[in-house]
Motif scaffolding. Sequence first.
Motif, short mmCIF file in Angstrom:
data_model
loop_
_atom_site.label_atom_id
_atom_site.label_comp_id
_atom_site.label_asym_id
_atom_site.label_seq_id
_atom_site.Cartn_x
_atom_site.Cartn_y
_atom_site.Cartn_z
N PRO A 143 0.84 -1.20 0.00
CA PRO A 143 0.00 0.00 0.00
C PRO A 143 0.87 1.25 0.00
CG PRO A 143 0.10 -0.95 2.20
CD PRO A 143 0.82 -1.90 1.29
N ASN A 144 0.46 2.30 -0.67
CA ASN A 144 1.25 3.52 -0.65
C ASN A 144 0.43 4.74 -0.21
OD1 ASN A 144 -0.05 4.64 -2.98
ND2 ASN A 144 1.25 3.37 -4.29
N ALA A 145 1.15 5.82 0.06
CA ALA A 145 0.52 7.02 0.62
C ALA A 145 -0.44 7.67 -0.36
CB ALA A 145 1.59 8.02 1.06
N LEU A 191 15.32 0.20 -7.46
CA LEU A 191 15.63 0.41 -6.03
C LEU A 191 17.14 0.55 -5.84
CD1 LEU A 191 14.24 0.65 -3.30
CD2 LEU A 191 14.52 -1.80 -2.99
N GLU A 227 14.51 5.20 -3.84
CA GLU A 227 15.03 4.70 -2.58
C GLU A 227 13.93 3.96 -1.82
OE1 GLU A 227 18.25 7.20 -0.75
OE2 GLU A 227 17.14 8.77 -1.77
N GLY A 228 14.33 3.30 -0.74
CA GLY A 228 13.38 2.48 0.00
C GLY A 228 12.09 3.21 0.38
N ASN A 229 12.20 4.48 0.77
CA ASN A 229 11.00 5.22 1.20
C ASN A 229 10.03 5.47 0.04
OD1 ASN A 229 12.99 6.83 0.16
ND2 ASN A 229 12.57 8.58 1.48
N ILE A 231 8.87 3.35 -2.00
CA ILE A 231 7.90 2.26 -2.11
C ILE A 231 6.58 2.70 -1.48
CG2 ILE A 231 7.31 -0.09 -1.37
CD1 ILE A 231 10.31 -0.75 -1.41
N PHE A 232 6.66 3.22 -0.25
CA PHE A 232 5.43 3.60 0.46
C PHE A 232 4.93 4.98 0.08
CE2 PHE A 232 7.22 0.21 3.10
CZ PHE A 232 6.13 -0.64 3.12
N ALA A 249 13.35 -5.82 2.56
CA ALA A 249 12.51 -4.62 2.65
C ALA A 249 11.10 -4.99 3.12
CB ALA A 249 12.46 -3.89 1.31
#
Lengths: 364, 364
Positions: A143-145, A191, A227-229, A231-232, A249
């Motif tokens: 899920p993302n923002a 990524l 970057e990792g952030n 994704i969300f 992750a």
Amino acid sequence: MSPTSSLQPLERVRVAVDCMGGDHGPSVTLPACRAFLASHPNAEVLLVGTEESLRPAAGWSRCTLVPASEVIEMDDAVEVALRRKRDSSMRVAIAQLKADDEGHAAADVSVSAGNTGALMAVARYVLKTFAGIDRPAIAALLPNARGGFTKVLDLGANVDCTAEHLLQFAVMGSALVSALDGKDEPSVGLLNIGEEAIKGSETIKRAGELLRAAAAAGQLNFHGNVEGNDIFKGTTDLVVCDGFVGNVALKTSEGLAGMLTQMIKQEFSRTPMSKLAALVALPVLNRFKARVDHRRYSGGALLGLRGLVFKAHGSSDAFAFERALERAYDAARNRLLDRVHDRIRDTPAVLPTAPDEPAAAHAA
Amino acid sequence: MSPTSSLQPLERVRVAVDCMGGDHGPSVTLPACRAFLASHPNAEVLLVGTEESLRPAAGWSRCTLVPASEVIEMDDAVEVALRRKRDSSMRVAIAQLKADDEGHAAADVSVSAGNTGALMAVARYVLKTFAGIDRPAIAALLPNARGGFTKVLDLGANVDCTAEHLLQFAVMGSALVSALDGKDEPSVGLLNIGEEAIKGSETIKRAGELLRAAAAAGQLNFHGNVEGNDIFKGTTDLVVCDGFVGNVALKTSEGLAGMLTQMIKQEFSRTPMSKLAALVALPVLNRFKARVDHRRYSGGALLGLRGLVFKAHGSSDAFAFERALERAYDAARNRLLDRVHDRIRDTPAVLPTAPDEPAAAHAA
């Protein structure tokens, strides 16, 4: 741009279900199938399992019972699944996707909550991969923002990926986003540990070059490094990564979500006053909980095979398993297999150009 | 078991502070230093920066002003930091750790919120690494469900790590846990995609062998493989991983935490009723927020250098920078540098055994 955007959706979708897989087996899969059938009038299911387990489903409409005498346990080794249990429900369910001599298959997509390693091995053995694809990958939806889901692959199937594998993931993942979200040219992020093209390992830098080349040739919508952030955040529709990195992750996120949930509970049960606050806040907290409920997005798609296989989480309850059935249904209906196949064929710059065999289920 | 457990804590700790680093420079670093001095009577600080910036600190007790004419910007390339700005506050602060001919250094530990790449390069150039350590690593502290902090390294300094590097991280990280938490034999987990020893990439499998060998020789407390979720569970005191994987895990966690926070806010501001619930729940939510406040654990330690360097997050406010100062103080007081040095020397089975030069700051 995409040659597959003109594909017509399937009118009926036949889902082969491994009813014995997962921690709970038929007690979860059968109720999920029944609810799924009720809400999807264009669906048919093939229930695969031992005769006794399937007895409750006798007489359901749009439902065929397919007997299988063996069950792959959650802790069975890949070798056992592959060599000893040749009549397992998992294998028989996957075999429904194989086309006969006239190109007809019994089912369009298969779903199992069985053990991932066995599922990957059996699916690969029974179905084979498309030409140009070395190893199948697992794609998951996080899920993302933005209120949607970021598709991420690979999530644990492949360690030690090459740059070419990462390109393959991007090609297959783009097809997945197209099938699930209806986007013709989904954005792809690689990524990395920084946005700059010069960052990362040698493999990642080379993958970046391949992705830029594919994008320049109009075969992909490559956003660049993420970057990792991201994704969300939902920065891109798709994020591609090595299976090792993707698995870490995913598991790290599960761990953090678990810890935060526990902390919220602790804080709301600390004092009589905070317990009172919890009562008042309960409806809001429950809505929050529903939004982040991992059952809504557990499981994933195995991509690169000559047949559509979806994996539900081993611990799925009926609600989670039904979501996996719905996702598999949507993907099959929107012809994910043909989309993957077409995209692979249309990426000749880097992928092999040898003539390919027809896809398992929907060959002309 | 540990030869360093008998080390006596330092009676006074001298902290060299790069006052110009970070997004906010002296407006954040000076108030943080002042608060830190007030609560740490055994601390002295060396404030490094341009003369004008340091003027507000003139006359503070236990405080020395050290002028530096240049400032490394957050977006300066490593080459600029290294070759062109030789009188930068970052470099001068780190140089305070270098021992003179008699083995005396001006400071015990250095703290900067400046850009990570530059800090790593400058620290490595000025201080050099210990014999047996190829590349310094960054260790961070992540909060866990047990109420403590899991130490994780490497977090972005090294991509393409070898098995030997991972062993070095385990050795250095163990020393860090000992210095910060007082544990003599902290448990070490190897980040992998499954708990079984046969899982993972070739590098990880080989690292597992090295770690088991070191444990068998009594040099480490190796727990075994851990997965991403174990970081926040707090399964082990220390988690070692490749810098690429560590960076992705950290950034992914930051992204997830950000998304969840945003979702909670959205849910509590959706309707008049939920806004009312927010008012009632506010004290509880604030306590939760304080517990997960990333400022409490931002930044990290650079390990493997012949001097103690701590990194604060670039976006640190005074609260966050003061936490970084405290952590640096604790580490220096508990003689982290000697602990790292001793542990490296005592891991001869795998690490080079060549006689080592004395550590920079506390040489005999």
